[in-house]
Write an enzyme that holds these catalytic residues in place. Sequence first.
Site, PDB file in Angstrom:
ATOM      1  N   CYS A   1      -0.665   4.140   1.952  1.00 36.41           N
ATOM      2  CA  CYS A   1      -0.508   4.071   3.417  1.00 36.41           C
ATOM      3  C   CYS A   1       0.934   4.376   3.824  1.00 36.41           C
ATOM      4  O   CYS A   1       1.167   5.069   4.803  1.00 36.41           O
ATOM      5  CB  CYS A   1      -0.817   2.673   3.947  1.00 36.41           C
ATOM      6  SG  CYS A   1      -2.238   1.885   3.223  1.00 36.41           S
ATOM      7  N   ASP A   2       1.903   3.814   3.089  1.00 37.99           N
ATOM      8  CA  ASP A   2       3.274   3.779   3.605  1.00 37.99           C
ATOM      9  C   ASP A   2       4.265   4.636   2.829  1.00 37.99           C
ATOM     10  O   ASP A   2       5.410   4.784   3.252  1.00 37.99           O
ATOM     11  CB  ASP A   2       3.784   2.328   3.605  1.00 37.99           C
ATOM     12  CG  ASP A   2       2.903   1.431   4.466  1.00 37.99           C
ATOM     13  OD1 ASP A   2       2.358   1.930   5.462  1.00 37.99           O
ATOM     14  OD2 ASP A   2       2.764   0.238   4.138  1.00 37.99           O
TER      15      ASP A   2
ATOM     16  N   CYS B   1       0.821  -1.210   0.000  1.00 38.25           N
ATOM     17  CA  CYS B   1       0.000   0.000   0.000  1.00 38.25           C
ATOM     18  C   CYS B   1       0.854   1.258   0.000  1.00 38.25           C
ATOM     19  O   CYS B   1       1.266   1.739   1.055  1.00 38.25           O
ATOM     20  CB  CYS B   1      -0.927  -0.013   1.214  1.00 38.25           C
ATOM     21  SG  CYS B   1      -1.924   1.472   1.329  1.00 38.25           S
TER      22      CYS B   1
END
Length: 315
Positions: free
Chosen positions: A139-140, A136
């Site tokens: 997300c990261d 992701c």
Amino acid sequence: MVRNVIIIGSGPAGYTAAIYASRANLQPLLFAGEPPAHLDGGQLMLTTDVENYPGFPEGITGPEMMDKFLAQSKRFGTEVQMRSVTKVDLESRPFRVFLGEEVHESKTIIIATGAEAKWLNLPGEKELHNRGISACATCDGALFGGKVVGVVGGGDSAVEEATFLTRFASKVHMIHRRDQLRASKIMQDRALSNPKIAMEWNTIPEGYSAKEGKHGPSLAGVKVRDTNTGETREIPMDGFFMAIGHKPNTDLFTGVLDMDEVGYLKTKPGTTYTNIEGVFACGDVQDRHYRQAVTAAGTGCMAAIDAERWIETQH
Ligand code: NAP
């Protein structure tokens, strides 16, 4: 209390089914899955800008779009619970939906559990999850400011992630097993003209190397092989993102509902009917071809209409 409709899943398909079912006065109960966000709202929680959903000419972020879908489904009386279904019994009537020990009964079930990212599953991969390896970028990605990262895959997800990662990373290696991208032309052009993206054609990852740090091991590089020459080398990088496609979330229905060879639910052509009467499937869980937010929403609408009409025939 026996419900008219229980909807499992909270992407565009589940929420659209909820909007239609609630407007038809069926008072649906929707199990959205538990936060973290990527389980509640589906894959759109992991995407950046959605530019191809009609009605949003300026684009909209995936999470914002899902907030709007949620609000719209609640406006007409959908009960939404941010919890995960653990088991279903589709052989009893009414159907039974379990959350641990808790049981809910319903005349119909709409399955909209979607699909999730696939992993390469190379040796050492699990140990490096969240230690440099992720599925992701949304997300990261921000964790890799000024660092070198990589993305594996050649589809829309891969180019979208690679392009997104250039906001943070100093360089993004796009590792693809062929010499041609599968991604749509406009997204390809964006990635190929981005000076921070280095294309690694005809290249497959075979393993990882790790470095020891204060907080334990983290990714140091990805070992790759050239598919033409067989040559192997290591590309040093701090972050590595999977973008090699998806698998449907159908474990709950194994052995009960008809699926294709990779686990997508089978529906009767032109409808959302599964092989069990009263159980309907919509969105990515039954669509291996289009897998778009707008097509998922379309089949969510179909599932609610199919469920409503099926309930009417039961009187
Ligand atoms: P995808 O189109 O199935 O692409 C997967 C990519 O990963 C392919 O390039 C494939 O290579 C590669 N791959 C698969 N298994 C691999 C393995 N074991 N090792 C190395 N490479 C592997 O999946 P996706 O990119 O997630 O897209 C899914 C759907 O969502 C598509 O319909 C796409 O259009 C849509 N989508 C749209 C957007 C957007 O419009 N904003 C964004 C994301 C996704 P090959 O090419 O050689 O098969």
